[in-house]
Design an enzyme around this catalytic site. Structure first.
Site, mmCIF file in Angstrom:
data_model
loop_
_atom_site.group_PDB
_atom_site.id
_atom_site.type_symbol
_atom_site.label_atom_id
_atom_site.label_comp_id
_atom_site.label_asym_id
_atom_site.label_seq_id
_atom_site.Cartn_x
_atom_site.Cartn_y
_atom_site.Cartn_z
ATOM 1 C CE LYS A 22 -1.605 1.580 3.972
ATOM 2 N NZ LYS A 22 -1.152 2.835 4.381
ATOM 3 C CG ASN A 23 2.309 2.702 3.444
ATOM 4 O OD1 ASN A 23 1.327 2.996 3.073
ATOM 5 N ND2 ASN A 23 2.657 2.359 4.803
ATOM 6 C CB CYS A 117 -5.264 10.174 11.998
ATOM 7 S SG CYS A 117 -3.459 9.600 12.028
ATOM 8 N NE ARG A 122 0.450 10.210 10.657
ATOM 9 C CZ ARG A 122 0.113 9.303 9.762
ATOM 10 N NH1 ARG A 122 -0.981 8.671 9.876
ATOM 11 N NH2 ARG A 122 1.198 8.903 8.858
ATOM 12 C CG ASP A 305 3.275 1.189 9.788
ATOM 13 O OD1 ASP A 305 3.393 1.525 8.451
ATOM 14 O OD2 ASP A 305 2.877 2.185 10.446
ATOM 15 N NE ARG A 396 -6.951 4.522 5.482
ATOM 16 C CZ ARG A 396 -6.486 5.594 5.923
ATOM 17 N NH1 ARG A 396 -6.961 6.069 7.365
ATOM 18 N NH2 ARG A 396 -5.388 6.076 5.550
HETATM 19 C C1 EPZ Z 1 4.387 6.805 6.464
HETATM 20 O O1 EPZ Z 1 3.822 7.829 7.248
HETATM 21 C C2 EPZ Z 1 3.622 5.765 6.245
HETATM 22 N N1 EPZ Z 1 2.251 5.964 5.597
HETATM 23 C C3 EPZ Z 1 2.986 5.186 7.595
HETATM 24 O O2 EPZ Z 1 2.356 4.048 7.521
HETATM 25 C C4 EPZ Z 1 4.278 4.884 8.747
HETATM 26 O O3 EPZ Z 1 3.848 4.504 9.864
HETATM 27 C C5 EPZ Z 1 5.383 6.068 8.643
HETATM 28 O O4 EPZ Z 1 5.369 6.466 7.214
HETATM 29 C C6 EPZ Z 1 6.239 5.584 9.322
HETATM 30 O O5 EPZ Z 1 6.985 4.433 8.832
HETATM 31 C C7 EPZ Z 1 2.322 5.924 4.112
HETATM 32 O O6 EPZ Z 1 3.551 5.434 3.687
HETATM 33 C C8 EPZ Z 1 1.148 6.473 3.583
HETATM 34 P P1 EPZ Z 1 6.901 9.942 8.429
HETATM 35 P P2 EPZ Z 1 4.163 9.179 7.322
HETATM 36 O O7 EPZ Z 1 6.657 11.185 7.709
HETATM 37 O O8 EPZ Z 1 5.004 9.692 5.999
HETATM 38 C C9 EPZ Z 1 7.145 13.325 12.038
HETATM 39 C C10 EPZ Z 1 0.016 2.864 7.852
HETATM 40 O O9 EPZ Z 1 -0.402 2.282 8.760
HETATM 41 N N2 EPZ Z 1 6.935 14.548 10.759
HETATM 42 O O10 EPZ Z 1 7.754 9.080 8.321
HETATM 43 O O11 EPZ Z 1 2.941 10.257 7.510
HETATM 44 C C11 EPZ Z 1 5.890 12.467 12.034
HETATM 45 O O12 EPZ Z 1 4.927 13.177 12.914
HETATM 46 C C12 EPZ Z 1 0.953 4.021 7.843
HETATM 47 O O13 EPZ Z 1 0.267 2.144 6.698
HETATM 48 C C13 EPZ Z 1 6.829 15.611 11.308
HETATM 49 O O14 EPZ Z 1 7.003 16.002 12.349
HETATM 50 O O15 EPZ Z 1 5.252 9.243 8.398
HETATM 51 C C14 EPZ Z 1 6.444 11.307 12.675
HETATM 52 O O16 EPZ Z 1 6.608 11.278 14.203
HETATM 53 C C15 EPZ Z 1 0.582 4.674 9.447
HETATM 54 N N3 EPZ Z 1 6.712 16.811 10.468
HETATM 55 C C16 EPZ Z 1 7.712 11.085 12.044
HETATM 56 O O17 EPZ Z 1 8.183 12.512 11.414
HETATM 57 C C17 EPZ Z 1 6.481 16.511 9.068
HETATM 58 O O18 EPZ Z 1 6.482 17.619 8.182
HETATM 59 C C18 EPZ Z 1 7.942 10.278 10.959
HETATM 60 O O19 EPZ Z 1 6.612 10.293 10.053
HETATM 61 C C19 EPZ Z 1 6.312 15.053 8.707
HETATM 62 C C20 EPZ Z 1 6.614 14.014 9.579
#
Ligand code: EPZ
Length: 435
Positions: A22-23, A117, A122, A305, A396
């Protein structure tokens, strides 16, 4: 809301084919819209998030459909609208990838700010800072991110912390920028690498994906191509843990064991027996799982995840385990596991789990996608019947999870939603007919 009724106690046995990731699918379907001409994408999972991103891109003018061989066709040539609708974008955070696409393709983007969420706040501040570094003017008005750039110009961008979404969004924007972009402290997830390989097959120039420094030399145009995405390491890990919690024996097909290294090691530490070939993993569990301590981390660390599914297995393990979640605030499922008899205490970013001999069936609710998966796994091991509501959250990110589990011997029934699904009712998209 749709529900699952699960009667626990049956060890899972048999072979299961893991779906496409999915990702990977979500950013690659968006990236296909950077091109001139059609792309044909294989191994795309038919789950709700794929339908949601497809509907958002259709609303912007792209043509997207699954053919009889389940390949996804994307024709972006009619994509000429730069305003993404709140109703769809709010459903899925990954929708925010269209910002990088619209800036690169149209020089303008108006995309609703993705809300928080069940995983806590996020923010997208790193994304916005990156777009500004590429020369875009960015503002937030009435809940919408408004970004505009007559021409994106490559630059050196340091991403404050490992962020999959930021890395992907900036790769999309930089792929057609003027000059070179360097992403420092880039995410190294396999899905980032998959996107880079796809972009390069379209004529982009992306180097270093899979390391923490990615260089993108912008090009004027990209062409549609055929591409098959990687399999879903999180679905594969979920089935490995499902085998452990039910004491079964499974062969996972269409997997990339290398993408599951940390998960394999943690499952072996818990006492599961694992054998791998180039594209399969055999997993068996002959004893009660052993308690294991765990800390989530960006790839190649243990994936956040899989924290929730793994915690479900630890709730019946022999001993006490300490699980530290370093990426999100994602322990809301613990209250639901407690309803099934789990002995878990959460202290800020850490859960202390004392394994019990047996969980018991109860009425529980999925609070997010992976929490739902954790509850499904707990129900498969619990004594008696569990009713899980909020199953559309599980849909999802897992393609036909209940069907796959039934084929492995589980006693799982899906209770359809009483009234028409809001998404289908609102949009009546032909895409949803195929779900
Ligand atoms: C991706 O989310 C995945 N989603 C998530 O999978 C996964 O848990 C996550 O990466 C971590 O591996 C998809 O790929 C669609 P991040 P993403 O940006 O990109 C902080 C699932 O169940 N952050 O790597 O949103 C953030 O809050 C989902 O399939 C900021 O602070 O995650 C987090 O603490 C859930 N500012 C950390 O970075 C920003 O601008 C990592 O988040 C962006 C992120």
């Amino acid at each position: 809301m749709a529900k699952l009724l699960i009667r626990g106690g049956t060890p899972l046995k048999g072979n299961v084919r893991i779906s496409g990731a999915k990702n990977s699918a979500l950013p690659i379907i968006v990236a296909a819209c950077l091109a001139d001409g059609e792309s044909v994408l294989e191994n795309i999972p038919r789950d709700i998030d794929v339908y949601t991103i497809s509907m958002i891109l259709q609303e912007l003018g792209a043509e997207i459909w699954f053919d009889e061989q389940k390949r996804l066709h994307v024709i972006p040539d009619g994509l000429d609208r730069y305003q993404a609708s709140y109703d769809l974008v709010r459903r899925m955070r990954a929708s925010f990838y269209v910002t990088g696409l619209l800036l690169a393709r149209l020089g303008k983007a108006e995309v609703p700010l993705p809300g928080g969420c069940a995983l806590g706040s996020r923010p997208v501040d790193y994304h916005l800072k990156g777009f500004q570094s590429l020369g875009a003017a960015v503002s937030i008005e009435h809940g919408f991110v408004k970004a505009e750039a007559s021409k994106l110009v490559g630059s050196k961008i340091y991403i404050n912390r490992s962020s999959v979404g930021t890395t992907i969004n900036l790769m999309l924007a930089a792929s057609r920028a003027q000059g070179s972009t360097i992403l420092e402290n880039a995410a190294k997830e396999p899905e980032v690498v998959d996107l880079a390989i796809y972009l390069n097959s379209m004529g982009a120039r992306v180097r270093g994906a899979g390391t923490d420094v990615i260089r993108i030399d912008g090009v004027d145009s990209l062409r549609g191509t055929e591409y098959g995405i990687i399999s879903d390491r999180i679905e594969a890990g979920t089935f490995m843990v499902a085998c452990g919690i039910t004491g079964g024996e499974l062969v996972l097909e269409n997997v990339v064991p290398e993408h599951l290294r940390s998960t394999i090691l943690k499952c072996e530490e818990a006492g599961l027996e694992i054998e791998e070939t180039v594209d399969t993993i055999r997993v068996s569990s002959k004893h009660r799982p052993q308690a294991v301590d765990l800390e989530t981390a960006p790839y190649p660390g243990f994936p956040t995840d899989l924290q929730q599914p793994f915690a479900a297995m630890m709730s019946i393990a022999d001993g006490a385990s300490i699980i530290r979640e370093t990426i999100f605030d994602r322990f809301r499922y613990v209250d639901e596991l407690r309803r099934m008899g789990a002995d878990i205490r959460v202290d800020r970013d850490t859960a202390i789990i004392r394994g019990v001999m047996e969980l018991t069936g109860a009425q529980v609710e999925a609070t997010d996608l992976r929490a739902g998966a954790a509850l499904v796994l707990a129900a498969l091991a619990a004594k008696g019947e569990t009713e899980i509501s909020g199953v559309e959250l599980v849909d999802r990110g897992y393609e036909h999870l209940d069907v796959k589990l039934r084929q492995l011997g589980a006693d799982v029934q899906r209770i359809p939603e009483q009234e028409e699904d809001a998404l289908q009712e609102h949009l009546g998209s032909p895409l949803l007919e195929m779900l």
